[in-house]
Write a protein that holds these residues in place. Sequence first.
Motif, PDB file in Angstrom:
ATOM      1  N   MET A  21     -14.224   4.733   9.196  1.00 49.48           N
ATOM      2  CA  MET A  21     -13.172   5.307  10.039  1.00 49.48           C
ATOM      3  C   MET A  21     -13.694   6.488  10.851  1.00 49.48           C
ATOM      4  SD  MET A  21      -9.598   4.975   7.936  1.00 49.48           S
ATOM      5  CE  MET A  21     -10.128   5.817   6.460  1.00 49.48           C
ATOM      6  N   ARG A  22     -14.594   7.264  10.257  1.00 46.42           N
ATOM      7  CA  ARG A  22     -15.206   8.365  11.005  1.00 46.42           C
ATOM      8  C   ARG A  22     -16.031   7.810  12.165  1.00 46.42           C
ATOM      9  NH1 ARG A  22     -19.028  12.275   7.674  1.00 46.42           N
ATOM     10  NH2 ARG A  22     -17.078  12.462   6.472  1.00 46.42           N
ATOM     11  N   TRP A  54     -12.819  -2.556  12.707  1.00 50.83           N
ATOM     12  CA  TRP A  54     -11.473  -3.066  12.417  1.00 50.83           C
ATOM     13  C   TRP A  54     -11.503  -4.084  11.274  1.00 50.83           C
ATOM     14  CZ3 TRP A  54     -10.797  -3.972  18.337  1.00 50.83           C
ATOM     15  CH2 TRP A  54     -10.446  -2.756  18.950  1.00 50.83           C
ATOM     16  N   GLN A  55     -12.526  -4.947  11.306  1.00 54.13           N
ATOM     17  CA  GLN A  55     -12.634  -5.960  10.255  1.00 54.13           C
ATOM     18  C   GLN A  55     -12.877  -5.309   8.891  1.00 54.13           C
ATOM     19  OE1 GLN A  55     -15.599  -8.946  11.042  1.00 54.13           O
ATOM     20  NE2 GLN A  55     -15.280 -10.002   9.102  1.00 54.13           N
ATOM     21  N   CYS A  87      -7.380   4.196  19.625  1.00 54.40           N
ATOM     22  CA  CYS A  87      -8.143   3.286  18.775  1.00 54.40           C
ATOM     23  C   CYS A  87      -7.461   1.939  18.592  1.00 54.40           C
ATOM     24  CB  CYS A  87      -8.385   3.929  17.411  1.00 54.40           C
ATOM     25  SG  CYS A  87      -6.868   4.414  16.554  1.00 54.40           S
ATOM     26  N   VAL A  88      -6.364   1.682  19.312  1.00 56.30           N
ATOM     27  CA  VAL A  88      -5.651   0.409  19.223  1.00 56.30           C
ATOM     28  C   VAL A  88      -5.845  -0.353  20.532  1.00 56.30           C
ATOM     29  CG1 VAL A  88      -3.386  -0.678  19.045  1.00 56.30           C
ATOM     30  CG2 VAL A  88      -3.944   1.262  17.582  1.00 56.30           C
ATOM     31  N   ALA A  89      -6.284  -1.607  20.431  1.00 56.81           N
ATOM     32  CA  ALA A  89      -6.523  -2.425  21.622  1.00 56.81           C
ATOM     33  C   ALA A  89      -5.194  -2.840  22.252  1.00 56.81           C
ATOM     34  CB  ALA A  89      -7.332  -3.660  21.248  1.00 56.81           C
ATOM     35  N   GLU A 139      -6.970  -7.713  12.759  1.00 56.02           N
ATOM     36  CA  GLU A 139      -6.849  -6.624  13.727  1.00 56.02           C
ATOM     37  C   GLU A 139      -5.398  -6.154  13.816  1.00 56.02           C
ATOM     38  OE1 GLU A 139      -8.489  -7.619  17.501  1.00 56.02           O
ATOM     39  OE2 GLU A 139     -10.535  -7.882  16.748  1.00 56.02           O
ATOM     40  N   ALA A 140      -4.450  -7.084  13.804  1.00 50.69           N
ATOM     41  CA  ALA A 140      -3.034  -6.720  13.846  1.00 50.69           C
ATOM     42  C   ALA A 140      -2.667  -5.870  12.634  1.00 50.69           C
ATOM     43  CB  ALA A 140      -2.172  -7.978  13.905  1.00 50.69           C
ATOM     44  N   LEU A 141      -3.202  -6.232  11.474  1.00 54.45           N
ATOM     45  CA  LEU A 141      -2.927  -5.479  10.243  1.00 54.45           C
ATOM     46  C   LEU A 141      -3.430  -4.037  10.375  1.00 54.45           C
ATOM     47  CD1 LEU A 141      -3.477  -6.681   6.611  1.00 54.45           C
ATOM     48  CD2 LEU A 141      -4.407  -4.488   7.318  1.00 54.45           C
ATOM     49  N   VAL A 142      -4.642  -3.886  10.913  1.00 51.29           N
ATOM     50  CA  VAL A 142      -5.216  -2.544  11.081  1.00 51.29           C
ATOM     51  C   VAL A 142      -4.404  -1.733  12.084  1.00 51.29           C
ATOM     52  CG1 VAL A 142      -7.234  -1.274  11.934  1.00 51.29           C
ATOM     53  CG2 VAL A 142      -7.541  -3.241  10.428  1.00 51.29           C
ATOM     54  N   PHE A 143      -4.012  -2.365  13.192  1.00 57.43           N
ATOM     55  CA  PHE A 143      -3.254  -1.645  14.216  1.00 57.43           C
ATOM     56  C   PHE A 143      -1.902  -1.175  13.671  1.00 57.43           C
ATOM     57  CE2 PHE A 143      -5.602  -4.382  17.586  1.00 57.43           C
ATOM     58  CZ  PHE A 143      -6.740  -3.620  17.405  1.00 57.43           C
ATOM     59  N   ARG A 144      -1.279  -1.997  12.833  1.00 59.31           N
ATOM     60  CA  ARG A 144      -0.013  -1.581  12.220  1.00 59.31           C
ATOM     61  C   ARG A 144      -0.238  -0.390  11.285  1.00 59.31           C
ATOM     62  NH1 ARG A 144       4.145  -5.206  13.042  1.00 59.31           N
ATOM     63  NH2 ARG A 144       3.517  -7.317  13.635  1.00 59.31           N
TER      64      ARG A 144
END
Length: 303
Positions: A21-22, A54-55, A87-89, A139-144
């Motif tokens: 994350m850093r 993201w993965q 950081c969100v596409a 990716e959707a999970l991470v963005f949420r």
Amino acid sequence: GVFQVFGSYVQREHAPVHLVMRHLGSLCTLAKTESSLACVPLGSQLHDDLKSCWQHMAEHLTTPLSEEFAASSEASDGLERLRSMPCVAVTSEDVADKPADVLMLTVPRYAFFQLPLLKGKEATLKLYLRHVHAETTKEALVFRALGAADVPRAADYAAASERVATKAQELGRNWEWVAAVMEACMRGVYEDLLQQSKTGSDLSADPVVGLRLCTSDGGIAPASALVWADEPRWQKRLEVAAAMRFCSLKDSGEQRDLALILVQGAGLGQLTAMVEERRVTDAPDVVDSGPSSLKETIEQTVR
């Protein structure tokens, strides 16, 4: 070997999530073009690194959270930092001044999985409320998890109106698209508050903060500093009052319903709740004893 000597990770799956994350935060900072936007060339090494981050994060941002993430305060702090970074596409709506082969990133609080249908000039609102572009469910999970929401709520539309007002001030005048986008924000706030009122929520208990509205004199101002002239014939008499500024909403049809909701839930003032019309001759204990008495009566009435 390499880890013991240099503290390096050879396999990316071995890297702790807080370091990933850093790293993601550093990539977003490098790609930043505006305070809330970043652009990354598609197919570049930077783009590949983003997708790898993201993965990797998707494996830990599960429900419930992975043991490693839940036990790490550094991971929680890293997640909070990312929520203030682009950081969100998202899809690129402003293609006129951006290359076609770039991926755009924005701050999570400005990203949404669904947006209302916007046509014509009001579609410019998509530059302030962005549509999430997730290629995979991971990716959707991470963005949420980062803070992207399903749909904009009243507070999101209010924040967007504030940013549009700032842009209009920078431009020096209100362009046609500004008025259209401000109206779209106002209707977004109204529709969300209306739904809340139908479920029995007390709108005045937690009013929307920051909503900007167009004024009757052609400007833009906070809703909490404006008055809705629900008695139009009084407006001309009161426009000269320095402490009273009117919004452009009228007392007719759908606009009346909209204004009433904004009065309840967005701090908009209502003229008839602030001003009382009284005849001078109706004032109590008035004795017609000449001009001086009439003057005193008027002064008493308007106090």
